[in-house]
Design a protein around this motif. Sequence first.
Motif, PDB file in Angstrom:
ATOM      1  N   ARG A  51       0.826  -1.207   0.000  1.00  0.00           N
ATOM      2  CA  ARG A  51       0.000   0.000   0.000  1.00  0.00           C
ATOM      3  C   ARG A  51       0.862   1.260   0.000  1.00  0.00           C
ATOM      4  NH1 ARG A  51      -5.346   0.445   1.412  1.00  0.00           N
ATOM      5  NH2 ARG A  51      -4.852   2.336   2.610  1.00  0.00           N
ATOM      6  N   ARG A  55       0.987   3.988  -2.985  1.00  0.00           N
ATOM      7  CA  ARG A  55       0.758   5.390  -2.651  1.00  0.00           C
ATOM      8  C   ARG A  55       1.867   6.268  -3.220  1.00  0.00           C
ATOM      9  NH1 ARG A  55       1.232   6.230   3.469  1.00  0.00           N
ATOM     10  NH2 ARG A  55       3.392   5.919   2.819  1.00  0.00           N
ATOM     11  N   ASP A  56       3.131   5.826  -3.081  1.00  0.00           N
ATOM     12  CA  ASP A  56       4.263   6.610  -3.586  1.00  0.00           C
ATOM     13  C   ASP A  56       4.259   6.694  -5.115  1.00  0.00           C
ATOM     14  OD1 ASP A  56       5.066   6.972  -0.991  1.00  0.00           O
ATOM     15  OD2 ASP A  56       6.661   5.462  -1.053  1.00  0.00           O
ATOM     16  N   ARG A  59       1.529   9.187  -6.180  1.00  0.00           N
ATOM     17  CA  ARG A  59       1.971  10.565  -5.939  1.00  0.00           C
ATOM     18  C   ARG A  59       2.990  11.003  -6.989  1.00  0.00           C
ATOM     19  NH1 ARG A  59       2.563  10.232   0.659  1.00  0.00           N
ATOM     20  NH2 ARG A  59       0.409  10.796   1.155  1.00  0.00           N
ATOM     21  N   PRO A  65      -3.584   9.735  -3.764  1.00  0.00           N
ATOM     22  CA  PRO A  65      -3.703   8.370  -3.252  1.00  0.00           C
ATOM     23  C   PRO A  65      -4.872   8.201  -2.281  1.00  0.00           C
ATOM     24  CG  PRO A  65      -1.942   9.492  -2.107  1.00  0.00           C
ATOM     25  CD  PRO A  65      -2.456  10.459  -3.132  1.00  0.00           C
ATOM     26  N   ILE A  70      -5.916   3.753  -4.606  1.00  0.00           N
ATOM     27  CA  ILE A  70      -5.012   2.703  -4.117  1.00  0.00           C
ATOM     28  C   ILE A  70      -5.610   1.324  -4.371  1.00  0.00           C
ATOM     29  CG2 ILE A  70      -3.980   1.669  -2.050  1.00  0.00           C
ATOM     30  CD1 ILE A  70      -3.651   4.528  -0.946  1.00  0.00           C
ATOM     31  N   HIS A 145      -0.800   0.862   6.009  1.00  0.00           N
ATOM     32  CA  HIS A 145       0.343   1.184   5.153  1.00  0.00           C
ATOM     33  C   HIS A 145       1.652   1.200   5.925  1.00  0.00           C
ATOM     34  CE1 HIS A 145      -0.682   5.201   6.801  1.00  0.00           C
ATOM     35  NE2 HIS A 145       0.616   5.383   6.765  1.00  0.00           N
TER      36      HIS A 145
END
Length: 204
Positions: A51, A55-56, A59, A65, A70, A145
């Motif tokens: 997760r 998310r990274d 972004r 995100p 996600i 996360h």
Amino acid sequence: MTKTRLLLFDIDGTLVNTGGAGVEALKLIVHNRFSAKDDLRDIEIAGKTDRAIIRDILRKYQVKPTEETIASFAEEYIHRLPLSLSRSRGRVLPGIQPLLERLKPQPNIVLALLTGNLQQGARLKLQHYGLWDFFEFGAFADDHHDRNEIGDTNYDIACGKAFGARTIAVATGSWSRERLQACSPDFLFDDLADTDEVINKLGW
């Protein structure tokens, strides 16, 4: 009365080396969604939860995100992972199969997973290598996360220390023995190939 001992295992770099199957699946999604040939070298992956990695990536490509974005990315990842596993040159790491076979029948030992993988991703990886059925349950990236909130790198060692567990580092992942030693695990092995030595040293 004999106490029950819970043994928690990480997956990537500890139980198996998938030959980069997960990263390849992520790269395919990035190519399909953003028309980018991205090696993802600027995304920290080792020891992070799926997760957090998703998310990274979102972004990076200026996608907010949210739970929805996600979840959508994660669903596509799970869809693509089996093909990536079939194409990769992965393997079960040294000593893992005989160690699990020795531990599984013991009535006072429970084997479980504590991993940054999504639950379905963990299942796909370990089923591919014939290891899934050794484990009773697990904590996965679906839960949070942050690995320290759910469960071969500094993240794994920090996770164990977060809830007072004895930490065992194995230098079969991306981190060297020296880097792992600097994180002060309770035990450190080059690998788990010598089953008798591992069991005797750890008191299992």
